[in-house]
Design an enzyme around this catalytic site. Structure first.
Site, PDB file in Angstrom:
ATOM      1  N   HIS A 230       0.840  -1.189   0.000  1.00 42.66           N
ATOM      2  CA  HIS A 230       0.000   0.000   0.000  1.00 42.66           C
ATOM      3  C   HIS A 230       0.879   1.244   0.000  1.00 42.66           C
ATOM      4  CE1 HIS A 230       0.737  -1.367   4.134  1.00 42.66           C
ATOM      5  NE2 HIS A 230       0.640  -0.107   4.523  1.00 42.66           N
ATOM      6  N   ARG A 242      -3.912  16.036   5.795  1.00 43.56           N
ATOM      7  CA  ARG A 242      -4.361  14.667   6.034  1.00 43.56           C
ATOM      8  C   ARG A 242      -3.624  14.114   7.239  1.00 43.56           C
ATOM      9  NH1 ARG A 242      -2.746   9.315   4.388  1.00 43.56           N
ATOM     10  NH2 ARG A 242      -4.542   7.918   4.565  1.00 43.56           N
TER      11      ARG A 242
END
Length: 299
Positions: A230, A242
């Protein structure tokens, strides 16, 4: 190439009534994706939001103050020269380490509350996985409840960048531990790898946990579960930062990692036994995107 499909989302609200079905769904997700989301997971929203508030407060501090904090890093992700468009704070999670890290930068109560809630959820999920594989419930989870567990808690902060030096906020990798629990605010960025070089964006849900199979769990299931690769994409699509809060469930350093005999009745073992200390040392000697389990394969 990026594709648009929906990853598995598993509702844990009916755990007591439909445990067998939940175990089946979780095993299928671990086999097919190495990833799933859980909702209605039992971690109180106030614990999640308190940790998020504390984290943003820390990352808003002056750079010089953050640099003095043990475990803080900026752009330099690891010891092998890996780079990313982020800053982070990495903490050990055992009780002594949490006490050692107590300072004015965080509320001790908030950090411990979040870590313990994440650990309980990880243990619950590992119990469901074990039962879905036909193993005793605590086959995997005792490695996270051991007083000497080598679990980690990491805060990743991705400020908006207009001209990133790389597409990655945090480059392609798999997690070396057993299981990862990740939650983030509403800013997108996480992607998981699918076959044929396809990438699947994960829609952010501040109320859900993303569950990621790690390298050790792949070995402990003899390759039946997939340690998914990922990445986090650099934050260019929003003026909002974020934040991801990540619990890495790791065993005590001297734990021998091997597949339980019950899962080897029909298949030969794919990996030679090794300790977590050995694998961690091997991992840190390689760059972020390197494939590391091949070194421990038997054939």
């Amino acid at each position: 190439m990026v594709v648009e499909v929906s990853p598995p989302t598993i509702d844990l609200s009916g755990k007591d009534e439909s445990q067998v079905q939940l175990s089946k769904l979780i095993v299928e997700a671990c086999e097919g994706y190495g990833f799933f989301k859980v909702v209605n997971h039992g971690v109180p929203v106030q614990i999640m939001r308190a940790m998020e508030d504390e984290s943003f407060e820390f990352f808003q501090k002056p750079s010089a103050e953050k640099q003095r904090s043990f475990g803080y890093g900026n752009k330099n992700i690891g010891v092998s020269g890996d780079k990313g468009e982020l800053e982070y704070l990495l903490l050990q999670t055992n009780q002594i380490s949490l006490i050692d890290n107590q300072s004015s930068q965080f509320s001790y109560r908030v950090v411990v509350g979040y870590v313990e809630a994440a650990r309980r959820l990880a243990c619950d999920l590992l119990g469901l996985m074990a039962e879905g594989l036909g193993l005793p419930k605590y086959s995997f989870s005792t490695l996270l409840t051991d007083p000497h567990t080598d679990s980690l808690f990491r805060l990743n902060h991705y400020p908006p960048v207009s001209h990133p030096s790389t597409i990655d906020g945090f480059g392609e990798h798999s997690d070396p531990q057993i299981l990862t629990l990740l939650t983030s605010n509403a800013v997108p960025g996480l992607q998981i790898s699918l076959p044929n070089a396809l990438w699947l964006p994960i829609t952010p849900d501040p109320h859900a946990f993303s569950v990621i199979v790690g390298d050790l769990l792949q070995v402990m299931t003899n390759g039946r579960f997939m340690s998914v690769r990922h990445r986090a994409i650099a934050n260019t699509s929003s003026t909002q930062s974020r934040l991801s809060m990540v619990f890495f469930g790791g065993p005590p350093p001297e734990t021998t990692i091997a597949c339980p005999p019950q899962l080897l009745k029909l298949n030969k073992p794919l990996y030679k036994p090794f300790t977590w200390a050995e694998y961690k040392s091997h991992t840190y000697a390689h760059r972020l995107g390197d494939t590391r389990l091949d070194h421990f394969k038997l054939f």
